[in-house]
Design a protein around this motif. Sequence first.
Motif, PDB file in Angstrom:
ATOM      1  N   ASN A 163      24.503  42.904  22.754  1.00 33.22           N
ATOM      2  CA  ASN A 163      23.825  44.198  22.797  1.00 33.22           C
ATOM      3  C   ASN A 163      24.294  44.964  24.024  1.00 33.22           C
ATOM      4  O   ASN A 163      24.174  44.482  25.150  1.00 33.22           O
ATOM      5  N   THR A 164      24.878  46.149  23.803  1.00 29.59           N
ATOM      6  CA  THR A 164      25.246  47.017  24.915  1.00 29.59           C
ATOM      7  C   THR A 164      24.165  48.083  25.072  1.00 29.59           C
ATOM      8  O   THR A 164      23.689  48.651  24.093  1.00 29.59           O
ATOM      9  N   LEU A 165      23.784  48.329  26.319  1.00 28.53           N
ATOM     10  CA  LEU A 165      22.708  49.263  26.619  1.00 28.53           C
ATOM     11  C   LEU A 165      23.246  50.408  27.467  1.00 28.53           C
ATOM     12  O   LEU A 165      23.960  50.195  28.448  1.00 28.53           O
ATOM     13  N   ASP A 166      22.922  51.622  27.064  1.00 29.67           N
ATOM     14  CA  ASP A 166      23.230  52.796  27.873  1.00 29.67           C
ATOM     15  C   ASP A 166      21.955  53.612  28.022  1.00 29.67           C
ATOM     16  O   ASP A 166      20.874  53.166  27.663  1.00 29.67           O
ATOM     17  N   ASN A 167      22.064  54.805  28.550  1.00 28.62           N
ATOM     18  CA  ASN A 167      20.874  55.624  28.802  1.00 28.62           C
ATOM     19  C   ASN A 167      20.961  56.939  28.056  1.00 28.62           C
ATOM     20  O   ASN A 167      20.445  57.958  28.529  1.00 28.62           O
ATOM     21  N   ARG A 168      21.633  56.943  26.890  1.00 25.73           N
ATOM     22  CA  ARG A 168      21.785  58.202  26.165  1.00 25.73           C
ATOM     23  C   ARG A 168      20.451  58.759  25.687  1.00 25.73           C
ATOM     24  O   ARG A 168      20.307  59.973  25.560  1.00 25.73           O
ATOM     25  N   ILE A 169      19.506  57.887  25.373  1.00 28.83           N
ATOM     26  CA  ILE A 169      18.145  58.323  25.075  1.00 28.83           C
ATOM     27  C   ILE A 169      17.259  57.764  26.186  1.00 28.83           C
ATOM     28  O   ILE A 169      16.835  56.612  26.136  1.00 28.83           O
ATOM     29  N   PRO A 170      16.980  58.559  27.224  1.00 30.31           N
ATOM     30  CA  PRO A 170      16.160  58.047  28.336  1.00 30.31           C
ATOM     31  C   PRO A 170      14.780  57.636  27.839  1.00 30.31           C
ATOM     32  O   PRO A 170      14.159  58.326  27.030  1.00 30.31           O
ATOM     33  N   SER A 171      14.307  56.492  28.321  1.00 25.16           N
ATOM     34  CA  SER A 171      12.989  56.002  27.929  1.00 25.16           C
ATOM     35  C   SER A 171      11.940  56.247  28.999  1.00 25.16           C
ATOM     36  O   SER A 171      10.767  55.940  28.783  1.00 25.16           O
ATOM     37  N   GLU A 172      12.342  56.768  30.145  1.00 27.39           N
ATOM     38  CA  GLU A 172      11.418  57.107  31.218  1.00 27.39           C
ATOM     39  C   GLU A 172      11.837  58.436  31.836  1.00 27.39           C
ATOM     40  O   GLU A 172      13.028  58.803  31.804  1.00 27.39           O
ATOM     41  N   PRO A 173      10.879  59.180  32.402  1.00 31.34           N
ATOM     42  CA  PRO A 173      11.236  60.455  33.057  1.00 31.34           C
ATOM     43  C   PRO A 173      12.260  60.243  34.162  1.00 31.34           C
ATOM     44  O   PRO A 173      12.266  59.222  34.854  1.00 31.34           O
ATOM     45  N   ILE A 174      13.139  61.222  34.317  1.00 32.80           N
ATOM     46  CA  ILE A 174      14.155  61.213  35.383  1.00 32.80           C
ATOM     47  C   ILE A 174      13.940  62.480  36.202  1.00 32.80           C
ATOM     48  O   ILE A 174      14.403  63.565  35.838  1.00 32.80           O
ATOM     49  N   THR A 175      13.202  62.365  37.277  1.00 33.93           N
ATOM     50  CA  THR A 175      12.837  63.544  38.065  1.00 33.93           C
ATOM     51  C   THR A 175      13.848  63.850  39.157  1.00 33.93           C
ATOM     52  O   THR A 175      13.832  64.947  39.726  1.00 33.93           O
ATOM     53  N   THR A 176      14.714  62.895  39.466  1.00 34.88           N
ATOM     54  CA  THR A 176      15.770  63.107  40.456  1.00 34.88           C
ATOM     55  C   THR A 176      17.117  62.966  39.763  1.00 34.88           C
ATOM     56  O   THR A 176      17.361  61.957  39.102  1.00 34.88           O
ATOM     57  N   PRO A 177      17.999  63.959  39.866  1.00 35.11           N
ATOM     58  CA  PRO A 177      19.306  63.846  39.197  1.00 35.11           C
ATOM     59  C   PRO A 177      20.030  62.573  39.615  1.00 35.11           C
ATOM     60  O   PRO A 177      20.007  62.169  40.778  1.00 35.11           O
ATOM     61  N   GLN A 178      20.664  61.941  38.645  1.00 32.95           N
ATOM     62  CA  GLN A 178      21.414  60.720  38.923  1.00 32.95           C
ATOM     63  C   GLN A 178      22.661  60.703  38.057  1.00 32.95           C
ATOM     64  O   GLN A 178      22.700  61.305  36.975  1.00 32.95           O
ATOM     65  N   GLY A 179      23.689  60.036  38.547  1.00 36.47           N
ATOM     66  CA  GLY A 179      24.932  60.027  37.799  1.00 36.47           C
ATOM     67  C   GLY A 179      25.895  58.986  38.330  1.00 36.47           C
ATOM     68  O   GLY A 179      25.628  58.286  39.304  1.00 36.47           O
ATOM     69  N   ARG A 180      27.037  58.921  37.667  1.00 36.30           N
ATOM     70  CA  ARG A 180      28.058  57.937  38.015  1.00 36.30           C
ATOM     71  C   ARG A 180      29.406  58.474  37.601  1.00 36.30           C
ATOM     72  O   ARG A 180      29.557  59.088  36.536  1.00 36.30           O
ATOM     73  N   VAL A 181      30.411  58.221  38.435  1.00 33.68           N
ATOM     74  CA  VAL A 181      31.803  58.449  38.080  1.00 33.68           C
ATOM     75  C   VAL A 181      32.562  57.189  38.449  1.00 33.68           C
ATOM     76  O   VAL A 181      32.429  56.676  39.558  1.00 33.68           O
ATOM     77  N   GLU A 182      33.356  56.667  37.506  1.00 35.66           N
ATOM     78  CA  GLU A 182      34.098  55.441  37.762  1.00 35.66           C
ATOM     79  C   GLU A 182      35.497  55.578  37.182  1.00 35.66           C
ATOM     80  O   GLU A 182      35.668  56.062  36.056  1.00 35.66           O
ATOM     81  N   LEU A 183      36.482  55.163  37.952  1.00 38.59           N
ATOM     82  CA  LEU A 183      37.862  55.209  37.483  1.00 38.59           C
ATOM     83  C   LEU A 183      38.603  53.984  37.984  1.00 38.59           C
ATOM     84  O   LEU A 183      38.279  53.422  39.031  1.00 38.59           O
ATOM     85  N   ASP A 184      39.604  53.548  37.213  1.00 33.64           N
ATOM     86  CA  ASP A 184      40.394  52.388  37.617  1.00 33.64           C
ATOM     87  C   ASP A 184      41.776  52.448  36.993  1.00 33.64           C
ATOM     88  O   ASP A 184      42.027  53.223  36.050  1.00 33.64           O
ATOM     89  N   TYR A 185      42.648  51.632  37.512  1.00 33.51           N
ATOM     90  CA  TYR A 185      44.034  51.541  37.038  1.00 33.51           C
ATOM     91  C   TYR A 185      44.445  50.081  37.067  1.00 33.51           C
ATOM     92  O   TYR A 185      44.210  49.363  38.049  1.00 33.51           O
ATOM     93  N   ALA A 186      45.075  49.593  35.976  1.00 36.84           N
ATOM     94  CA  ALA A 186      45.545  48.206  35.875  1.00 36.84           C
ATOM     95  C   ALA A 186      47.050  48.210  35.665  1.00 36.84           C
ATOM     96  O   ALA A 186      47.576  48.957  34.825  1.00 36.84           O
TER      97      ALA A 186
END
Length: 692
Positions: A163-186
């Motif tokens: 089971n993979t879990l993401d936050n596309r449908i938030p289940s709790e209020p998000i009152t403070t903006p939050q985010g992520r940026v990730e990059l990599d090279y192999a």
Amino acid sequence: MSPSHPIEYSPSHPVSRVRRRVLLPVLAALAALPAHAADDAETLAPVLVTANPLGLDQPLAPATVLEGRTLSLKRGSTLGATLDGEPGVSTTGYGPWVARPIIRGMDGDRIRILQNGVGIVDASALSYDHALPQSPLSAERIEVVRGPAALLYGGNAVGGVVNTLDNRIPSEPITTPQGRVELDYASANRAREVAADFAAGTERFALHVDAFHQDSGLLRIPGYARSARLRAVDGVDQPQDQLPNSDGRADGAGVGGSLFWDNGYLGLSYGIYDANYGSVAEPSVRLRMHQDQLKLAGEVRDLAGPIQSVKFNLGYTDYQHMEIDDGTVGTQFKNRGYEGRIEARHAPLGPLQGVIGAQFANTRFAALGDEALVPETQTRTAALFALESWQASNNWLLQLGGRLEHTETSPAPATDSRFAGSSARSFAAGSASLGAQYALTPALKIVANGGYTERAPTFYELYANGPHAATGQYLVGNADAQKEQVLSFDLALRYGERHDQASVGVFYNRFRNYLAELNTGRYRNDAGDVVDRDEPDALPEARYSSVAAEFYGVEFSGGTRIYDAGSRFFDLSLRGDYIRANNRDTGEPLPRIAPLRMTLGASYGDGNWLGGLDVTHAWAQDRVPANDLPSDAYTTVGLNVSYQFRLQQVQWLAYLRGDNLGNAEIRQASSVLRDIAPEAGRSVKVGLKAAF
């Protein structure tokens, strides 16, 4: 590398105070901690979501969770590559773009792949060259559940659930903006990956958006693509140093939002996935894949009366991919349909806590063109399930689960003579499980699970009739196939206290009517005619046959902190597994079973720094069926170094990872292409993640 740990729980464990919700913003929470604290948080047992609808501190399922820094450091380009090497988990290994998880030697329709608790609709279980339309880049958390406890998701979860879990449908209020940026090279295939997500909202509304991109060139390999054994048989040495047609790209994006009220939420999301990659078994074939997903989810809590809460998930998927040979579309696969799941937690019935639920699905699969293995088929399923838990004493915890399921497969009127006579089939399947945990001490527990599961044959096991280039066979279904029936048992000893975690367990699965692809000894051409093996287009015929089978083995994992001086620590870990699978009637081994594997790991942390070393040894696999080739042993060395720091309100993670530093020739025994498509040679991966 930083090890993942088995799910261990104690009544006094600090994690019991964590709020339990399905789609917590895990990565953002972990990134807000100092580097050594984040590592400690991952050492503590995270709350299991899958196969634990009660949110109990002590679920009995043998499970593995990857999230946070551990997920970033271990993540591969596919779900199978990411999970390969976890206890009981191997991979189909069909090149760098196609790798579906195998659990306890079982794959295909015996492994349930979920996204936020709802099954995906695709064609990956049908053929080894069909990629999962899922990228680990978009996952905040990945859970693997093994054994009988997975039966709540149906008979096709007899091997386990991913089971993979993401936050596309938030289940709790998000009152403070939050985010992520990730990059990599192999370096092994010049792979470039980037992912980003952002969420913001108020007490009453939250919005989430995310996107990712992956692309790579040809995969560098150590030496020849074909194994020495195969070269000795066919006399072909080339290709060398690079795996032909192993390049590809994938893109995806999603947007979702939720409305909140005092005791619940309702959310909607839309996501797309698009990919173009080569088939490493067919140098001139490319696969173009596209998927659209629409999902609805919600929960109502704190209800009065016999039902305390209700949670539901519903997803509709439109999936298709084309196999293109020298620029010409050869075969097109389509799969459209929906799946829904409803869980209701009831008020305590004396000492019992439990949930009841329903699951339903309706999909229509079609294959058009040269490799149309099956007729167009509609599959409908409906199921009822229940899980009850009883804390009999401070030492004893008991769980009982059951599921009743009805499946109907209906082929469309035949337009191809190969499928003439295909008729609708319906199956009623039942499953039940019983689990018990006894606490010898607050930190040491004995856990036992037993179950009986029935699995209905899938449409391709019933109706297949055609050439299958991905496996080099002419595949024939079994129109008279009956339900698979399996008795499953787990027994494990688990220990968990602060930084010391350990689990060792054994399992046994005894099948009746196990549907296996067995060679008949005959050969057919593309038109289906029986021919001599020396004919230019002759393919060995394989038929889905019912056999008596057994799978059994041992799984172990654990870690201990041997040095602890505040922000400085040194950990050792060990994990591994051993699986045997046999045809009980003949004693012959079943194909594609991973050999004994063992990984010894060490990690050292100093403030914001964390370093890890892994040494993995896989023994040779000589237990193979007749006319199959064994695989050689190999040893790999992996190394990683990461640095976590904060600038302003942004938490950064920079990491460097070296894989297969000894440039070993790795041929996965679980891969159908192990003799023509080895794993990557020496590779260095560098990555950067920013979270706020």
